[in-house]
Every structure is written in structure tokens, then in C-alpha cells.
Enzyme design. Structure first.
Site, mmCIF file in Angstrom:
data_model
loop_
_atom_site.group_PDB
_atom_site.id
_atom_site.type_symbol
_atom_site.label_atom_id
_atom_site.label_comp_id
_atom_site.label_asym_id
_atom_site.label_seq_id
_atom_site.Cartn_x
_atom_site.Cartn_y
_atom_site.Cartn_z
ATOM 1 N N HIS A 101 33.011 13.446 4.940
ATOM 2 C CA HIS A 101 31.633 13.081 4.575
ATOM 3 C C HIS A 101 30.786 14.326 4.316
ATOM 4 C CE1 HIS A 101 31.430 14.038 8.832
ATOM 5 N NE2 HIS A 101 30.126 14.192 8.721
ATOM 6 N N ASP A 103 26.781 15.315 5.359
ATOM 7 C CA ASP A 103 25.846 14.751 6.338
ATOM 8 C C ASP A 103 24.634 14.057 5.709
ATOM 9 O OD1 ASP A 103 27.290 15.257 8.651
ATOM 10 O OD2 ASP A 103 26.561 17.311 8.772
ATOM 11 N N HIS A 258 33.135 17.431 4.863
ATOM 12 C CA HIS A 258 33.804 17.969 6.048
ATOM 13 C C HIS A 258 34.377 16.856 6.904
ATOM 14 C CE1 HIS A 258 29.635 17.281 7.335
ATOM 15 N NE2 HIS A 258 30.102 17.119 8.546
ATOM 16 N N ARG A 274 24.975 20.144 17.877
ATOM 17 C CA ARG A 274 24.783 20.097 16.422
ATOM 18 C C ARG A 274 23.293 19.970 16.069
ATOM 19 N NH1 ARG A 274 27.761 15.398 13.148
ATOM 20 N NH2 ARG A 274 26.214 14.087 14.146
#
Ligand code: SIN
Length: 283
Positions: A101, A103, A258, A274
Site C-alpha cells: 500500500h 499510506d 510498501h 510511526r
């Protein structure tokens, strides 16, 4: 500061700097390297949450992820990705990123860059892969490039509407209707986007979030997506990162997809922080 490429397709490690303490000139060089290599790996960083947040803010306005249950208790911009449990409950998301995907592509204003900081790493497994979507676009035939020109893809957060991905057990418990409630409205974006800073074209779809092509009939759209998804996951476009403790990675979601590769054995811990920086509307 030393910048060493990690592969011939994407990625570079940056040695000899403390990201919490960069003057403007050094930050500009880091930013240039980010645009050139798409993923940067800063080794041996000491990043309590406020320092990670402050570094991320130098790239732009921070975004808050819709998955509220993984938020760091003291910093809402930090999401905890972790397979650690306290009192039998995960303290973060154990499965975030388990399908390819880019983000937040399921929102109107997807993520510019993501920063992931390794606080605890397993001995085995837990790698991350990135695939270069400039390279994916550049290597399409001229005929395919013309076919994609002007097409738009539909992106959704809702796994129940995407036959290409699994629904993890934790979401099955929530139930289809409730899950649809927390998913934001779909977003529609060009299938080929132009990077706002480099001007280069990149393929913009993913297995995890893209569910159809707006201008095509269902069958034709799905067949085209199958072809593009197989193309974008070619090993030649991919760099795989084996994490070291206290690595900080930052990657450009406007030209990469990623994947969290998983494979962490029972009893070993992978614990990451994250942060995501808001981008702009793809065109
Ligand atoms: C993500 O998709 O942002 C997480 C990647 C990872 O945990 O390796």
C-alpha cells in the site's frame, strides 16, 4: 554526514547525524537525499516521542491516523505498531501494513511521508519492503502508458470490500457493519500521479486499498488492476530492509508502495513508533 545507497532501485542510509539536532543547511541536504532515494534510513537514533514528532514536523503538517486504538498515550500523532501484549491485549497494531500500500491513499489528501522508528526488533522477521513506483511507471510500454492516461482508481480503507486482502481476526470481531462505519468515505485518484516536488510520474494503486477503476467496466478494470499489481511488485523494483535497533526510516508515499513482511516468531517482540506527514491532493 554520509549517504550510502542501499540498493540500485531505492533507499539510502544516512550516517553521522542526529536527526533531533539538524541545522537548516543539513536538513536541506537530507531533504534532497529523500527526494533522490525515496527511503532514508538513519542509524542509531535516540528518539523519544517528542523528538520524533519534532523531526517529522520539519517535513510538513502531521496527520492523525483513523485507527484510534493504536495511538501512543501521550502523543496522538504517534501510532504504536507492536506485537507486545499487556494483560492479554496488544498495546499497538500487530498487523499494520500487511499488504502492499501507499499510506492513506483512501483519503483525499494522502500521506507525504511516513517515519518509522525501531524501538525493539526481533532476531528473525519483521522486515519492511518498498517498491519504486517511478520505476514501475517508467518501465510500462508506451501503449500501456497511453491506456492509463486519464484513468482514475477508487481507494477504500474497508477490507471487507476488497477481495484482494484478508480480514484479520481482530477486525472480524468488530463486524462488517461497524467496520464500515469507522472506514472513511472512498477516495478517487489518478492511476498515474505526478510527484509535486520532482514532477516525475508514478503508478498510483495498491493491493491493499485500490478496489476498481472508475472509467472501466468491472471486469476490464479488475483485469487491468491484476496486471498492474503484478507489475508493481517485481523484485527489480523492491528494496527489503532488515531493521537494526534504533533505525529511523522515512519514506516518500508519493512514489512508493510498501509492505510489512511479518514472519516474527512467537515470543519475539517488534515494537515501532510511526508518524505520518500530510501530503496534498494527487494529480
Ligand atoms: C506501515 O505500513 O506503515 C508499517 C510498515 C512496517 O511495520 O514494516
Amino acid at each position: 554526514m554520509q549517504i550510502n545507497p542501499l540498493s540500485d532501485v531505492l533507499g539510502a542510509e544516512v550516517i553521522g547525524i542526529d536527526v533531533g539536532n539538524l541545522d537548516e543547511v543539513t536538513f536541506d541536504k537530507v531533504h534532497e537525499a529523500f527526494l533522490e532515494h525515496h527511503v532514508l534510513v538513519f542509524r542509531d537514533q535516540n528518539l523519544p516521542p517528542e523528538r520524533q514528532v519534532a523531526f517529522a514536523q520539519r517535513f510538513g503538517e502531521l496527520d492523525v491516523h483513523i485507527q484510534k486504538d493504536n495511538k501512543h498515550s501521550g502523543h496522538e500523532a504517534i501510532q504504536v505498531l507492536s506485537n507486545k501484549k499487556v494483560n492479554g491485549e496488544y498495546i499497538g497494531s500487530p498487523s499494520a501494513g500487511d499488504a502492499w500500500h501507499s499510506d492513506l491513499s483512501y483519503t483525499d489528501i494522502p500521506t507525504l511521508c511516513t517515519m518509522l522508528y525501531a524501538m525493539e526488533i526481533p532476531e528473525v522477521g519483521g522486515d519492511t519492503e518498498w517498491s519504486n513506483m517511478y520505476r514501475a511507471y517508467d518501465t510500462l510500454s508506451e501503449e500501456m502508458k497511453q491506456r492509463l492516461d486519464g484513468l482514475h482508481a477508487r481507494h477504500t480503507f474497508n477490507r471487507f470490500r476488497n477481495p484482494r486482502v484478508e480480514v484479520p481476526e481482530i477486525y472480524k470481531g468488530i463486524g462488517k457493519e461497524r467496520y464500515a462505519d469507522i472506514a472513511p468515505p472512498d477516495a478517487v485518484h489518478p492511476l498515474v500521479r505526478t510527484h509535486p516536488e520532482t514532477g516525475r510520474k508514478a503508478l498510483y494503486l495498491s493491493e491493499r486499498f485500490t478496489i476498481g477503476i472508475e472509467e472501466l467496466e468491472e471486469e476490464e478494470g479488475q483485469a487491468l488492476m491484476d496486471e498492474l499489481i503484478a507489475h508493481q511488485k517485481q523484485r527489480d523494483f523492491i528494496y527489503r530492509h532488515k531493521w537494526s535497533l534504533h533505525d529511523l526510516t522515512i519514506w516518500d508515499n508519493r512514489c512508493l508502495i510498501h509492505l510489512a513482511c511479518g514472519g516474527v516468531p512467537e515470543g519475539q517482540i517488534r515494537h515501532m513508533h510511526r508518524v505520518i506527514v500530510r501530503g496534498d491532493k494527487p494529480y
